[in-house]
Design an enzyme around this catalytic site. Structure first.
Site, PDB file in Angstrom:
ATOM      1  N   CYS A  48      46.277  40.760  35.911  1.00  0.00           N
ATOM      2  CA  CYS A  48      45.677  41.797  36.739  1.00  0.00           C
ATOM      3  C   CYS A  48      45.656  41.379  38.346  1.00  0.00           C
ATOM      4  O   CYS A  48      46.258  40.758  38.732  1.00  0.00           O
ATOM      5  CB  CYS A  48      44.287  41.735  36.308  1.00  0.00           C
ATOM      6  SG  CYS A  48      43.223  40.374  36.588  1.00  0.00           S
TER       7      CYS A  48
ATOM      8  N   CYS B 252      45.099  46.052  34.181  1.00  0.00           N
ATOM      9  CA  CYS B 252      44.441  46.862  35.073  1.00  0.00           C
ATOM     10  C   CYS B 252      44.007  48.012  34.772  1.00  0.00           C
ATOM     11  O   CYS B 252      44.687  48.722  34.034  1.00  0.00           O
ATOM     12  CB  CYS B 252      45.384  47.072  36.303  1.00  0.00           C
ATOM     13  SG  CYS B 252      46.261  45.392  36.940  1.00  0.00           S
TER      14      CYS B 252
ATOM     15  N   CYS C 162      48.375  46.681  40.700  1.00  0.00           N
ATOM     16  CA  CYS C 162      48.810  45.935  39.421  1.00  0.00           C
ATOM     17  C   CYS C 162      50.217  45.268  39.529  1.00  0.00           C
ATOM     18  O   CYS C 162      51.047  46.185  39.726  1.00  0.00           O
ATOM     19  CB  CYS C 162      48.423  46.535  38.065  1.00  0.00           C
ATOM     20  SG  CYS C 162      48.202  45.441  36.995  1.00  0.00           S
TER      21      CYS C 162
END
Length: 148
Positions: free
Chosen positions: A14, A88, A96
């Site tokens: 992430c 994400c 991301c």
């Protein structure tokens, strides 16, 4: 970390490695047990979100001393993964990171705990809901990959 070739290697990615990827890493480690080797990383690592630390502690995880790491450092180290899973939020997907292939890439959209608003109790409840959603998705993933 030395990888065992018989294990399924998974990287959760992430933006900051501060919440979603940390939760996913810990749940896959618990649910997948010895069948998986798992790490998490971020594009711009910061520190683990205090709300995430608190709600994960409610389910028996101690993330209070857990660090974050950069996805690109793992790539530079020559790490190999069977799955790279971005966690994400779709609305922030452009932020991301994309990890170089070969691997199976999955995209799971989860909201960023940093974006939660309201009172502290409301933010905690939103973070609990996020935790439970990630846990459920991990259980589904393990079932899909290795069965019960």
């Amino acid at each position: 970390m030395v990888y065992n070739d018989s294990k399924i290697k998974v990287l959760f990615v992430c933006v900051h490695n501060s919440g979603r990827s940390q939760m996913a890493e810990e749940y896959l480690r618990r649910v997948g047990r010895e069948r998986f080797e798992v790490e998490s990383a971020g594009l711009e690592p910061t520190s683990v979100n205090p709300l995430v630390i608190a709600v994960m502690a409610e389910d028996g995880f101690d993330l209070s001393k857990k660090g974050t790491q950069a996805a690109w450092n793992l790539f530079k180290e020559g790490k190999f993964y069977n799955y790279v899973i971005t966690v994400c939020d779709r609305t922030q997907e452009k932020e991301c990171p994309i990890f170089p292939k070969p691997f199976v890439q999955l995209k799971w959209s989860f909201p960023d705990p940093e974006s939660f608003s309201g009172t502290e109790n409301e933010k905690m409840e939103q973070t609990r809901n996020l935790r439970d959603s990630i846990k459920s998705r991990i259980e589904q993933f393990v079932e899909e990959i290795i069965g019960s």
